[in-house]
Design an enzyme around this catalytic site. Structure first.
Site, PDB file in Angstrom:
ATOM      1  CB  SER A 126      61.510  37.350  67.728  1.00 16.10           C
ATOM      2  OG  SER A 126      60.467  36.980  66.876  1.00 16.10           O
ATOM      3  NE  ARG A 184      58.989  25.374  67.056  1.00 15.77           N
ATOM      4  CZ  ARG A 184      59.519  26.442  67.630  1.00 15.77           C
ATOM      5  NH1 ARG A 184      58.887  27.602  67.550  1.00 15.77           N
ATOM      6  NH2 ARG A 184      60.660  26.368  68.286  1.00 15.77           N
ATOM      7  CG  ASP A 274      65.225  37.820  60.323  1.00 12.05           C
ATOM      8  OD1 ASP A 274      64.277  37.206  59.786  1.00 12.05           O
ATOM      9  OD2 ASP A 274      65.154  38.315  61.463  1.00 12.05           O
ATOM     10  CG  HIS A 307      63.651  35.602  63.198  1.00 12.79           C
ATOM     11  ND1 HIS A 307      63.842  36.956  63.393  1.00 12.79           N
ATOM     12  CD2 HIS A 307      62.752  35.215  64.152  1.00 12.79           C
ATOM     13  CE1 HIS A 307      63.090  37.375  64.396  1.00 12.79           C
ATOM     14  NE2 HIS A 307      62.437  36.342  64.882  1.00 12.79           N
ATOM     15  CG  ASP A 308      65.651  30.232  65.239  1.00 11.81           C
ATOM     16  OD1 ASP A 308      64.858  31.006  65.796  1.00 11.81           O
ATOM     17  OD2 ASP A 308      65.454  29.008  65.132  1.00 11.81           O
TER      18      ASP A 308
END
Length: 343
Positions: A126, A184, A274, A307-308
């Site tokens: 990232s 968040r 992602d 994405h994580d």
């Protein structure tokens, strides 16, 4: 089930003063420090030095989250909005605009101050991947390999828009804590995939109880998950640092630049699910550098984590990149990791 052992502590952890530092925006701060964590025993020739750049909310302690050097602008040790300004008060909203280029220049200065000129590998996911790629532009001949994970050679319009909405949440919230929690929650949705949320939460009601069919204030399980993640995050993230570091991501653009020779080896890793950093954009970046004549390839991590995945699927990621790093593993009897945070 046995508990996971605690992460190893750094061999060395210190704040390295790099003195006066002029940011790309033109502002100069007189005394900038860079937080550096070292794992292992570094060789002065750099042949066993691996620099791990953290993502948006990480720290220089890479073993704690990928298991970091802290970037300027963060709230984890390096100079940032929570640091005291010359008047003794925290910089806060007065902190200058920070770019990924600034982060990497600060890292280079800190490493040179510590006596390190060359790196065997620079990597990150990232925002950390953006920094790893920036090292290819800033450190010609000083970096042997770059491993760019879940990032590519610019930041998309969609990514900029999502960051803008998260920062707006901080601005309009009743309290800074509430703003960071909402920011968040927005970000967490960009880090996960539909498949993962469906698998983990589906349409189940909140595991802590309640029935949203009878009470509109009761939650679905996925709502409880977002509340939980927002609370964890607000306890450790400074609102101004979040503003600074997300804007640094927005500003990242290297498509109009060409790295100087000798090129490092480039390995780009896209993530199949992602939708924040689309894998086709990651592939295009790898192909761009290959067309320049660099040793540049694309690998794809198959995962439903979104994405994580670079954090959530470390075993699969390690297996995927191992052949690419086999020569490095074979050459070195020992390895050392440096991790940096933000200024």
């Amino acid at each position: 089930m046995s508990e996971r052992p605690p992460p190893p502590a750094p061999t060395l952890e210190r704040d390295v003063s790099i003195g006066p530092f002029t940011f790309d925006c033109g502002v100069t701060l007189d005394d900038v420090v860079q937080r550096v964590s070292v794992y292992g025993e570094p060789r002065r020739d750099g042949r066993n030095l691996v620099l791990v750049n953290h993502a948006l909310t990480g720290s220089s302690r890479v073993a704690d989250w990928w298991g970091e050097i802290n970037v300027v602008g963060s709230c984890y040790g390096s100079t940032g909005p929570t640091s005291p300004a010359p008047d003794g008060k925290p910089y806060g909203s007065r902190f200058p605009v920070v770019s990924v280029s600034d982060m990497v220049r600060a890292q280079r200065l800190a490493l040179r101050e510590m006596g390190f000129e060359r790196l065997a590998l620079v990597t990150g996911g990232s925002l950390g991947g953006m920094q790893a790629l920036e090292w290819a532009f800033k450190g010609a001949g000083d970096v042997a390999r770059t491993l760019v994970i879940g990032a590519y050679d610019h930041f998309s319009a969609m990514g900029i828009a999502l960051n803008a909405v998260a920062r707006e949440a901080i601005r309009i919230a009743k309290t800074p804590q509430a703003g960071v929690e909402l920011a968040r929650k927005i970000a967490m949705l960009t880090y996960k995939s539909e498949a993962l949320l469906a698998e983990r939460h589906g349409r189940k009601f909140d595991r802590k109880g309640g029935d949203p069919t009878r009470n509109p204030d009761d939650r679905f399980d996925v709502e409880g998950y977002l509340d939980y993640q927002g609370g964890l995050f607000s306890a450790r993230m400074d609102p101004e640092a979040y503003r600074i570091v997300t804007r640094a991501m927005d500003l990242f653009e290297t498509r109009d630049r060409t790295p100087a020779k000798p090129y490092p080896q480039f390995t780009f890793v896209g993530i199949s699910s992602d939708w924040l950093f689309l894998p086709e954009y990651v592939r295009a970046s790898a192909e761009r550098f290959a067309k320049l004549g660099a040793d540049s390839i694309y690998l794809e991590l198959e995962s439903n984590h979104g994405h994580d995945a670079f954090l959530a699927d470390p075993g699969h990621l390690r297996t995927l990149v191992a052949p690419r790093l086999a020569a490095l593993y074979a050459e070195l009897a020992t390895s050392v990791t440096l991790s940096e945070g933000s200024a």
